[in-house]
Design a protein around this motif. Sequence first.
Motif, PDB file in Angstrom:
ATOM      1  N   ALA A 179      52.584  31.252  28.381  1.00 62.20           N
ATOM      2  CA  ALA A 179      51.834  31.573  29.753  1.00 62.20           C
ATOM      3  C   ALA A 179      51.170  30.908  30.516  1.00 62.20           C
ATOM      4  CB  ALA A 179      50.627  32.362  29.070  1.00 62.20           C
ATOM      5  N   PRO A 180      50.541  31.686  31.495  1.00 62.92           N
ATOM      6  CA  PRO A 180      50.449  31.021  32.573  1.00 62.92           C
ATOM      7  C   PRO A 180      48.990  30.310  32.513  1.00 62.92           C
ATOM      8  CG  PRO A 180      50.943  32.578  33.759  1.00 62.92           C
ATOM      9  CD  PRO A 180      51.344  32.371  32.042  1.00 62.92           C
ATOM     10  N   PRO A 181      48.248  29.737  33.070  1.00 60.69           N
ATOM     11  CA  PRO A 181      47.188  28.964  33.501  1.00 60.69           C
ATOM     12  C   PRO A 181      45.513  30.198  33.076  1.00 60.69           C
ATOM     13  CG  PRO A 181      47.684  27.216  34.088  1.00 60.69           C
ATOM     14  CD  PRO A 181      48.760  28.399  34.037  1.00 60.69           C
ATOM     15  N   SER A 182      46.610  31.147  34.441  1.00 57.66           N
ATOM     16  CA  SER A 182      45.721  32.334  34.556  1.00 57.66           C
ATOM     17  C   SER A 182      45.160  32.893  33.978  1.00 57.66           C
ATOM     18  CB  SER A 182      45.660  33.106  36.177  1.00 57.66           C
ATOM     19  OG  SER A 182      47.248  33.391  35.453  1.00 57.66           O
ATOM     20  N   VAL A 183      45.779  33.362  32.225  1.00 60.57           N
ATOM     21  CA  VAL A 183      46.026  34.171  31.160  1.00 60.57           C
ATOM     22  C   VAL A 183      44.827  34.160  30.748  1.00 60.57           C
ATOM     23  CG1 VAL A 183      46.781  34.725  29.588  1.00 60.57           C
ATOM     24  CG2 VAL A 183      48.023  34.894  31.306  1.00 60.57           C
ATOM     25  N   THR A 184      44.044  32.922  30.650  1.00 62.13           N
ATOM     26  CA  THR A 184      43.309  33.049  29.893  1.00 62.13           C
ATOM     27  C   THR A 184      41.940  32.371  30.767  1.00 62.13           C
ATOM     28  OG1 THR A 184      43.907  30.504  29.291  1.00 62.13           O
ATOM     29  CG2 THR A 184      44.261  31.983  27.710  1.00 62.13           C
ATOM     30  N   ARG A 185      42.582  32.238  32.025  1.00 62.72           N
ATOM     31  CA  ARG A 185      40.987  31.209  32.698  1.00 62.72           C
ATOM     32  C   ARG A 185      39.892  32.111  32.897  1.00 62.72           C
ATOM     33  NH1 ARG A 185      39.269  26.654  34.874  1.00 62.72           N
ATOM     34  NH2 ARG A 185      38.062  26.906  36.552  1.00 62.72           N
ATOM     35  N   VAL A 186      38.952  32.479  32.553  1.00 62.85           N
ATOM     36  CA  VAL A 186      37.688  32.969  32.523  1.00 62.85           C
ATOM     37  C   VAL A 186      37.121  33.189  33.981  1.00 62.85           C
ATOM     38  CG1 VAL A 186      35.582  33.778  31.407  1.00 62.85           C
ATOM     39  CG2 VAL A 186      37.556  32.444  30.336  1.00 62.85           C
ATOM     40  N   THR A 187      37.049  34.728  34.156  1.00 65.87           N
ATOM     41  CA  THR A 187      35.970  34.792  35.154  1.00 65.87           C
ATOM     42  C   THR A 187      35.090  35.932  34.902  1.00 65.87           C
ATOM     43  OG1 THR A 187      37.726  36.654  35.990  1.00 65.87           O
ATOM     44  CG2 THR A 187      38.421  34.749  36.978  1.00 65.87           C
ATOM     45  N   ALA A 188      35.002  36.461  34.134  1.00 61.42           N
ATOM     46  CA  ALA A 188      33.991  37.514  34.129  1.00 61.42           C
ATOM     47  C   ALA A 188      33.215  37.641  32.115  1.00 61.42           C
ATOM     48  CB  ALA A 188      33.952  38.195  33.999  1.00 61.42           C
ATOM     49  N   VAL A 189      32.176  37.631  31.761  1.00 63.96           N
ATOM     50  CA  VAL A 189      31.519  36.676  31.080  1.00 63.96           C
ATOM     51  C   VAL A 189      30.449  37.643  30.598  1.00 63.96           C
ATOM     52  CG1 VAL A 189      30.853  35.386  29.075  1.00 63.96           C
ATOM     53  CG2 VAL A 189      31.803  34.368  30.221  1.00 63.96           C
ATOM     54  N   LEU A 190      30.585  38.398  29.561  1.00 62.53           N
ATOM     55  CA  LEU A 190      29.809  39.967  28.894  1.00 62.53           C
ATOM     56  C   LEU A 190      28.680  39.483  27.739  1.00 62.53           C
ATOM     57  CD1 LEU A 190      28.049  42.707  29.744  1.00 62.53           C
ATOM     58  CD2 LEU A 190      29.922  43.886  28.501  1.00 62.53           C
ATOM     59  N   ALA A 191      27.834  39.262  27.224  1.00 61.88           N
ATOM     60  CA  ALA A 191      27.357  38.953  26.161  1.00 61.88           C
ATOM     61  C   ALA A 191      26.769  40.233  26.048  1.00 61.88           C
ATOM     62  CB  ALA A 191      25.675  37.681  26.030  1.00 61.88           C
ATOM     63  N   HIS A 192      27.668  40.873  24.920  1.00 62.95           N
ATOM     64  CA  HIS A 192      27.234  42.759  24.208  1.00 62.95           C
ATOM     65  C   HIS A 192      25.516  41.960  23.521  1.00 62.95           C
ATOM     66  CE1 HIS A 192      28.339  45.868  21.900  1.00 62.95           C
ATOM     67  NE2 HIS A 192      28.440  46.302  22.761  1.00 62.95           N
TER      68      HIS A 192
END
Length: 1018
Positions: A125-138
Motif C-alpha cells: 500500500a502507498p504511504p498515503s494510506v496510513t499518513r495520519v492527517t486528523a486525530v480524534l480522542a474519543h
Amino acid sequence: MKRFRRHGQESQRDRLKQELFQFNKTVEHGFPHQPSALGYSPSLQLLAIGTRSGAIKLYGAPGVEFMGLHDENAAVTQVHFLPHQVELVTLLDDNSLHMWTLKAHKGLSELLEIGRFTLTGPPGAPPSVTRVTAVLAHSSGELLLLGTEGGHVFIVEVPGFRELEERNISLDQVASSVPDDYIGRRNLEHVETLQENPVDPNQVVIGYGRGLMVIWNLEKQQAIQHIPATQQLESMWWTEDGGHLLSSHSDGSYCRWMAGGEDMNEEEEEKSDIPYGHFPCKAISKIIQLPTEKGPPFLLFSGGMPRASYGDRHCITVIHSKTHVALDFTSRIIDFFAIRGGPQHTGDPSALVVLVEEELVVIDLQTEGWPVIQTPYLVPLHSSAITCSHHVSAIPLKLWERVLAAGDLQSKHYSKEARPGQKLPLQPWPITGGQNLAPDPPQRDLLLTGHEDGTVRFWDASGVCLCPMYKLSTSGVFHTDADPNDNMNQGTEGEWPPFRKVGCFDPYSDDPRLGVQKIHLCKYSGYLAVAGTAGQILMLELNDEAAEHTVEAKVVDLLQGQEGFRWKGHTQLDVREEPVLFPPGFQPFTLVQCQPPAVVTALTLHSEWKLVAFGTSHGFGLYDYQQWNNVLVKCTLNPSDQLAMEGPLSRVKSIKKSLRQSFRRIRRSRVSLRKHHVNNAAKLQDANARLEAELAEMELAPVQRKIEARSSDDSFTGLVRTIYFADTFLSDSSHNTPSLWAGTNGGCVFAYMLRLPAAERRTDELVTAQPAKEIQLMHRAPVVGIVVLDGHGAPLPEPLEVAHDLARSPDMQGSHHLVVISEEQFKVFTLPKVSAKMKLKLTAVDGSRVRRVGVAWFGSSRSEDYGESGLVVLTNQGDVHVVSLPTVKMQVHYPCVRREDVSGIASCVFTKHGQGFYLISPSEFERFSLSARYLVEPRCLVEVPFRTGSATQRRPQPDGVSSAHRITTQDGEAAESAARRVMEHALLNDEKVLQEIQKSLEGEQTSLLENNVKNAVA
C-alpha cells in the motif's frame, strides 16, 4: 603516614564538594521556540504546546510546568489529551504517535512517554494510506480515531495502541454509501477533520478535503448522513446541542448544516456566509461556536481575510451579538481554543487562548471590550531581541514594591477583575490545573534584560515562573523615527474589517543605536546605569511620581586628542533638548556620551561613591553623577588598532586586507626568485607558511591554541573588557584607598587611585583619580574579570552592602590579593606590590578559553553555617567550572552549553548564589544551578479529575496516575488479558515491534511493547 593523611584530606574534600556543588538544569523560562501544536484539557485545566524540535511542554497554574522531549528529531503536529485522564497523545510529522502520562513519583508528577505507535497498512500500500492527517480522542477515553491522507479512518484502542481492525472505516465503505451523483465528479481526498457528536458519542462526522462530510455511527458501523459542500473543507464544528454542523472552507466562507436529517443536496445548506466577502478571501482554517446561557452564541474563526487587501494579516474573528472584532496578531496563528466557565466547563466562554508563532495571547471574553489577560508565564522575552542580561539577587522589599508599583501603572490595558469599591486587581489567570508544591523562594531575585529597541525589562526570577514586573524605555531621551502618538491598539473608526491589534511581540527597532549593551543596578540605592550601542550611558533613579525635565549630555572624548584616527562607524544619537515627561519608575537624570560613539563594552556603578565607570573599544572613563563631572578619561587605543575606528564591519575588511598583503608578499618573493635566478625556495616556503598561519588565525577552531605570547598589533587590543571598583591597598600596606581597575583585550590592567572628598564636602570638592599601577600579562590574553580579595581571602562586598548590615566588613588587617582572570588563565597578585603569587592555567591544559566569569557563594547542603566563595566560569567549549578562592584551584566542571551554541555562551549570566541563565533560543532562557543548597525547579502534582455524568465514574487518585493504569486484585485478570491481546497483535501484525523485542532480548534496549505491558499490569 603522610600519604594516608593526604588521602584522608582529599576524601574529606571530595565529600565537602558534594555538599557544596551539584549541577542541574532546572527550568526553561520564556516562550517555546518555533511552536507547532496546541492542546488543552478542560478537566485537567492544562495547556500543552508542541514544538518543531520535538519538545512537548505542559502548563497549568503558575509554577505548574512539565517538559518532555521526543527521541525523534521531528516536529509535533498535533496534541490531544484523552478526556478525563492524565494521558495525552502527540502526532509527529514522521507519522508516529506517542502516548504520554503524568505519573506520580514520591508525591510529585512527572511527564513520561509510555508508548509509541505507527500505523501499518497492507503490504504494497502507498504511504498515503496510513499518513495520519486528523486525530480524534474519543470521549470514552479508550479510543483514538485516526483519519489519513488516503481517506481511511483507523480506530485504535488506548493506552495500549491496539488497532481495532474490525471497526476501521475504510474509504471504500464510505464511498459505497455516497450518492452516485456526488462520487462520480470528484474523489473524496484526505480526511481533513474528525468531530464527535456532543450528545451521542456513537456518532462522529468525517470531513474530507473535497468538502464531503459523512456522519458515521460507530456502533452500527454505517453512514447516517452525507453532507456535500462545493468548496475545499478546512474545519468543522458540531454545535453543543448536536443539531447543527458548521463547516469552514478555503474560499473564506462558512456554512451551517442540519445534522441528523436526510442526505442533503449541495444547494441545501441552511446558511452560507462569507464574513469578509465580496472579493476573494483567504481560507477560514478553524471555526468554533459556543453557546451562552442568556444570549446569542460566540462565533470564533481564524483567517477569512480579503486576500488582496489583508492577505498578510494574522487574524481571529470574534462575533457575539452585535460585537464583531478581528483580533490582529503580529505573527502567524498556530491554533486557538476557548475556555468555558462552570464546574463542568460547559458554561459561558470566559477566555480565548491563542497560540501564535511568537507568543501566547489570552483574551478575556467576560469583560466588556474583550481586553487581554496578562500572562504569568510564556511571556515573549524576545518581543524585541535580547541584547544583554543582568541578574541581581536578594532585592530589598522596599525596592521590590516600588518596581512592582511602577509596573502596575503600565498594566492598565490588561483585563481587571471587577470588584466594586476596591482597587481593581488583574484578572486571574484562567488556566489553573495542578498544584504547585514548590517552597516559597528564599529571596527576591531580579533578572534585567536589555533589548534592541532600547528597553530594559525587569523580571521576577525568584521562582519557576519568570514573571514580567516593569518595562523601562530609554528611547524617549533621544530623537527617533517613532511617533509618540502611535497607539497600536486603536483601530480607525468604522474600519472594515474591524481590526484590533493584540499581542506584544514587536521585533522592529526604530533605531539600532538604541540597543542596550550593558546594565548595572544598585539594589540598595535604586540607581540604574544603562549603556547602549552608540556610546550612550544613561544614569537613572527610581521615582514614584511622574516628572518632566531635560536630560543633559556630557561628552567624553576617549581619543584624548590622538591624531590620525577617524571614526567610520555610526553617529551618536541626538538628545532631545526640550523637557521630556517621564512616567513613574526609573527616570534618567544625566547622560554620558562617549566619542567616538562606539559600543559600550564594560560598565560598573558604585552608588556609595556616586561614580559610574565605563569602557569602549577606545578607552575607559569615570564619571561623577552627583556633580555631573568627568573624573577620568583614559585612551587605551593602540596605534595599530585601526579596526577599532571602522565600526561593526571591520572584521571583513581586515580579512581582505590580510589576504591581500599575504599574496603580495608571495608575489614579491616569486619575482625576486626570477630576477636573481637563485634557488630561493626557503623564502617562498616562509611566505607560504606565513599565509597558512594567517588563514589559520582567521578560522574559528573549536579548540583554541594553547597559551602563547600574542602580538601587540592584534586587533582591538585596547578594547576594555572589564571594569571594577575596590577599596584596597595600592600605595602602601597600611593605607587603603578607593580604586578603579580596568582590563583590556590586550592583557593590560590599569589601576587608578581615587580621592573622594569627605561626605560633608562631597558636593563641593571634585573627585580626583591618579594612575597607580599598570600590569601587562605576558601572554597578552584578554582580561575578562578582576576581583580583589580581603585579608581573609573573601571577595570585597558590594557597595552599600555593609552599610545595610547584609555583609560583614572586609578584613583590612591582612594583605589583600588581586585576582586577574584572562581568557587563558587565572592569576593571583599580592597587593600593594602587585607581585605574582600563584596561577591556574586553563587553555594550556584543555585548550578552552574563559568566556563568562562571576563570583558566587556556595552554601553547604548539610550545614547552614558553612559556605565558600568561588569563581564561576563558562568556557568557549560550553563547560562550567568552579574555581576556589583564594587558592584558585579547580573544584568541579560540568558540560552545560553546546560548544556550537556561540550565542548561548555569549548570553550566559551568573547569579551570586551559584545559579545561571543562558539563551537556548531567541525566546527562551535555560536556568541551571551549580549549588547543592539553592535550587529553583518545578515541583507540582496533577491528579486525575473526578468524572461525573457517566456510569463509570473515575475517582481522583492520590498520586495522579490514571485509573486505567491502576489495577486492583479483582481486575488483575482483565489486565493480563489486555496485555496478552497487545502481545498477540504485535506478534501477528507488526514486524517493527518484533524487531524491538529481539533487540531488547539482546540487551540493546527496552522494547516499547514491554513498557506498555508493564504499565498495564503494574
